[in-house]
Design an enzyme around this catalytic site. Structure first.
Site, short mmCIF file in Angstrom:
data_model
loop_
_atom_site.label_atom_id
_atom_site.label_comp_id
_atom_site.label_asym_id
_atom_site.label_seq_id
_atom_site.Cartn_x
_atom_site.Cartn_y
_atom_site.Cartn_z
N ASN A 9 -3.70 -14.90 3.90
CA ASN A 9 -3.55 -15.15 5.33
C ASN A 9 -2.59 -16.32 5.50
O ASN A 9 -2.98 -17.49 5.44
CB ASN A 9 -4.91 -15.45 5.96
N GLU A 10 -1.33 -15.97 5.69
CA GLU A 10 -0.26 -16.96 5.76
C GLU A 10 -0.18 -17.54 7.18
O GLU A 10 -0.83 -17.03 8.10
CB GLU A 10 1.08 -16.27 5.42
N PRO A 11 0.60 -18.63 7.35
CA PRO A 11 0.77 -19.19 8.70
C PRO A 11 1.05 -18.09 9.72
O PRO A 11 1.88 -17.20 9.50
CB PRO A 11 1.97 -20.13 8.52
N THR A 35 1.03 -23.21 1.61
CA THR A 35 1.27 -22.90 3.03
C THR A 35 0.01 -23.09 3.87
O THR A 35 0.06 -22.96 5.09
CB THR A 35 1.68 -21.42 3.19
N THR A 72 4.99 -19.09 -0.72
CA THR A 72 4.05 -18.36 -1.59
C THR A 72 4.81 -17.56 -2.64
O THR A 72 4.43 -17.54 -3.82
CB THR A 72 3.19 -17.42 -0.72
#
Ligand code: PGA
Length: 266
Positions: free
Chosen positions: A163-165, A157, A182
């Site tokens: 720390n995702e989109p 991602t 994820t």
């Protein structure tokens, strides 16, 4: 640089520090040597080395090499303090899938680090207690004088840590919701996607970028597409790894496969 670590130096169109290795073992050995050098430099000064660690398949080779340096070459971790990037939430430290278990089996059980110098976000907290705990995690890093080095993988991602989109540059340690991709990527570890926790505690993008040095590693073809986006795409919260672009203290350590879609200027 010794012959062992000879790399294909890429002249890359934005000038980032990118090192591409034929072989993931050599890439991992290079990163382990970097960490060992920081530890020894600090030892010589009587200081502690404050190292930010990552989990996942990518850093396993680095940890294997650090264990070898400890066993065969006497590298001591007595002056090392570690802070891990993240942990699933909720999870028990004794669960096989916890990052506590990962770090013990892949590194800590095999070296002479004192467990009291190890910090991994706590997956057992009550929801109400999490933010205060996260603030304290940040404070501890600052009180130690900051991270000397933060090691990172990258998720498909574009996440760094978890720390995702959508994660912003100013983000700090906090509770987050995991991206669907994820959780899909973690399903084998948990025996099914429905068993993967939906949340995690992670250092923020800002926590990461404040480290004195950052090394982002990506190995294998699986990472080629996201590496192209992370290094060559527009800087945006849609791909949090893009926030590392143009930071002069960030180095990218790739194998040929992960680097295969990058544009080259030579
Ligand atoms: P991986 O995960 O090393 O298992 O590919 C990397 C990450 O999600 O940061």
């Amino acid at each position: 640089m010794s012959e062992l670590f000879k790399t294909q130096e890429i002249t890359y169109n934005k000038g980032e520090a990118i090192k591409v290795y034929e072989d993931k073992d050599i890439a991992s050995a290079y990163v382990a040597q970097r960490i060992a050098r920081i530890i020894k430099e600090k030892q010589n000064k009587g200081d502690r080395a404050i190292i930010g660690l990552a989990t996942g398949s990518t850093p396993k080779g680095v940890y294997k090499e650090l264990i070898r340096l400890h066993k065969d070459e006497g590298l001591s971790f007595k002056n090392v303090t570690t802070f891990n990037l993240d942990e699933y939430y909720p999870i028990l430290p004794i669960d096989d899938q916890s990052y506590v278990s990962f770090m013990k089996s892949n590194l800590f059980n095999h070296i002479d680090i004192d467990p009291k110098h190890v910090h991994i976000p706590d997956g057992t907290l009550s929801l109400e207690g999490i933010q205060a705990y996260c603030d304290l995690y940040e404070k501890k890093i600052v009180d130690f004088g900051g991270l000397d080095l933060q090691l990172l993988g990258i998720g498909r991602t574009g996440h760094i840590g978890f720390n995702e989109p959508g994660a912003i540059l100013e983000s700090r340690t906090r509770l987050v919701t995991l991206n669907d991709i994820t959780r899909e990527d973690a399903k084998d570890d948990f025996g099914g996607k429905d068993k993967v926790p939906t949340q995690a505690i992670t250092m923020g993008v800002q926590t990461i970028t404040q480290a004195k040095e950052v090394i982002l590693m990506a190995l294998s073809q699986r990472k080629a597409e996201i590496i192209k986006k992370a290094l060559e795409g527009e800087i945006s919260a849609d791909i949090p790894a893009t926030f590392l672009q143009r930071l002069s203290h960030v180095e990218y350590i790739l194998d040929n496969e992960a680097a295969s879609l990058l544009s080259r200027t030579e």
